[in-house]
Design a protein around this motif. Sequence first.
Motif, PDB file in Angstrom:
ATOM      1  N   ASN A 132      -3.899   1.963  10.555  1.00 38.57           N
ATOM      2  CA  ASN A 132      -5.345   1.754  10.409  1.00 38.57           C
ATOM      3  C   ASN A 132      -5.905   2.210   9.067  1.00 38.57           C
ATOM      4  OD1 ASN A 132      -5.369   0.837  13.087  1.00 38.57           O
ATOM      5  ND2 ASN A 132      -5.623   2.929  13.835  1.00 38.57           N
ATOM      6  N   GLN A 133      -5.040   2.592   8.118  1.00 40.78           N
ATOM      7  CA  GLN A 133      -5.503   3.090   6.820  1.00 40.78           C
ATOM      8  C   GLN A 133      -4.602   2.560   5.703  1.00 40.78           C
ATOM      9  OE1 GLN A 133      -7.721   5.803   5.745  1.00 40.78           O
ATOM     10  NE2 GLN A 133      -8.588   6.367   7.722  1.00 40.78           N
ATOM     11  N   ILE A 134      -5.171   2.488   4.512  1.00 46.47           N
ATOM     12  CA  ILE A 134      -4.378   2.237   3.321  1.00 46.47           C
ATOM     13  C   ILE A 134      -4.802   3.268   2.278  1.00 46.47           C
ATOM     14  CG2 ILE A 134      -5.985   0.530   2.324  1.00 46.47           C
ATOM     15  CD1 ILE A 134      -3.434  -0.992   1.336  1.00 46.47           C
ATOM     16  N   VAL A 135      -3.832   3.748   1.500  1.00 50.01           N
ATOM     17  CA  VAL A 135      -4.112   4.787   0.508  1.00 50.01           C
ATOM     18  C   VAL A 135      -3.665   4.287  -0.866  1.00 50.01           C
ATOM     19  CG1 VAL A 135      -3.788   7.201  -0.142  1.00 50.01           C
ATOM     20  CG2 VAL A 135      -3.621   6.527   2.266  1.00 50.01           C
ATOM     21  N   PHE A 136      -4.551   4.447  -1.856  1.00 46.33           N
ATOM     22  CA  PHE A 136      -4.219   4.151  -3.247  1.00 46.33           C
ATOM     23  C   PHE A 136      -4.147   5.485  -3.982  1.00 46.33           C
ATOM     24  CE2 PHE A 136      -6.357   0.464  -1.517  1.00 46.33           C
ATOM     25  CZ  PHE A 136      -5.553  -0.592  -1.936  1.00 46.33           C
ATOM     26  N   LYS A 137      -3.008   5.731  -4.620  1.00 46.29           N
ATOM     27  CA  LYS A 137      -2.719   7.055  -5.140  1.00 46.29           C
ATOM     28  C   LYS A 137      -2.355   6.983  -6.623  1.00 46.29           C
ATOM     29  CE  LYS A 137       0.396  10.886  -3.891  1.00 46.29           C
ATOM     30  NZ  LYS A 137       1.569  11.211  -3.037  1.00 46.29           N
ATOM     31  N   THR A 138      -3.137   7.676  -7.475  1.00 52.59           N
ATOM     32  CA  THR A 138      -2.795   7.832  -8.882  1.00 52.59           C
ATOM     33  C   THR A 138      -2.560   9.312  -9.136  1.00 52.59           C
ATOM     34  OG1 THR A 138      -5.062   8.117  -9.663  1.00 52.59           O
ATOM     35  CG2 THR A 138      -4.270   5.862  -9.469  1.00 52.59           C
ATOM     36  N   LYS A 139      -2.367   9.674 -10.409  1.00 58.35           N
ATOM     37  CA  LYS A 139      -2.009  11.052 -10.718  1.00 58.35           C
ATOM     38  C   LYS A 139      -3.037  12.054 -10.187  1.00 58.35           C
ATOM     39  CE  LYS A 139      -0.838  14.120 -14.537  1.00 58.35           C
ATOM     40  NZ  LYS A 139      -0.859  14.332 -15.993  1.00 58.35           N
TER      41      LYS A 139
END
Length: 378
Positions: free
Chosen positions: A229-236
């Motif tokens: 049920n979630q999506i995560v966008f991850k940068t530094k």
Amino acid sequence: MKFVIYKDKLVESVQNVSKAVSSRTTIPILVGIKVVATDEGVIFTGSDSDISIESSVEKHENDQINVEVIQTGKIVLHARFFSEIVKKLPDKQVEIEVTDNFHTIVRSGKAEFNLIGLDAEEFPRLPEIEEGLSFQISNDLLKTIIRQTVFAVSTAESRPILTGVNWVIEKDLLTCIATDSHRLALRKAPISINPNKSFNVVIPGKSLTELNKLLDDNQEPVEVVFMENQIVFKTKNLLLFSRLLEGNYPDTSRLIPDESKTELTLQTKEFLQAIDRASLLAREGKHNIVKLSTLTNNTVEISSTSPEIGKAVEELQLERVEGEDLKISFSAKYMLDALKSLEEQELTISFTGAMRPFILHSINDQSQIQLILPIRTY
């Protein structure tokens, strides 16, 4: 809690997480920004329960000290006031101290603000990021994919699923589709996902729009993690969590014609400018309609009419015309949106009739398709 931080790092983080804060929330604590000071640095979080953004400032970065944490702790501060205050502080360094009863002091130079904070324990916890289904994509490619699709999502809440962009992953190929049932934007990009499996989710257009504002134009990788049920966008130094839309996205593959009766090849910029000029009068009408008619000698006529204002007519020289003569009407806004998303200098428009959907694509790039439904006027 007590720490000293460089103002530019503080302002950047607060502005980033403020994008997720809504003043119209039913959960009082979510009008605030959560500030957590740890031994590694300071973490700022904003959330409206649909989107959550976390921005971190590390103690050391590139041999520079960004923040000195004197005492660890956490607090929630009113987002609007805290954001306005930090932008206008006079000195390069800012000291933030929390004393008894969540009383918070913000000092910079000779300026001092005393704020009433809230208990950070009441702030919703972000989900733990599960190591599992994820892939990496470059910053600039992700921004391009968002820009070329998100404008076509629906703004009508009557069909909530269409307010999102459908991301489909099959055999190391990411396909992103957005439609409001009057137009469609499709973009494909090769990726490498681990483990190699199929995936089909719908991401709210609002979440992708906010993500696009946060990302820098560079080649740095963004990790995309799929969770339940979630999506995560991850940068530094940044995390964006978004809920996924529930429901099945309609099968749009049957909308895209696999043959054409008329094909035009033309200069993207010239065509965009001609449509833009015609739309000056078309804007006054209800549907913002522009008409296109093929003429002889590889030319087309672009026209618009407003009963109260007048008429605009322009002839445009094409690179190539193949197939049957054509007269067709369409929304100038939809055409302009589609043209602005195309990056190549030349494009091909393929028509299958005056009342059938038509597609636009760059000559040398089949990874992107824009589809528009015509409007009946003839």
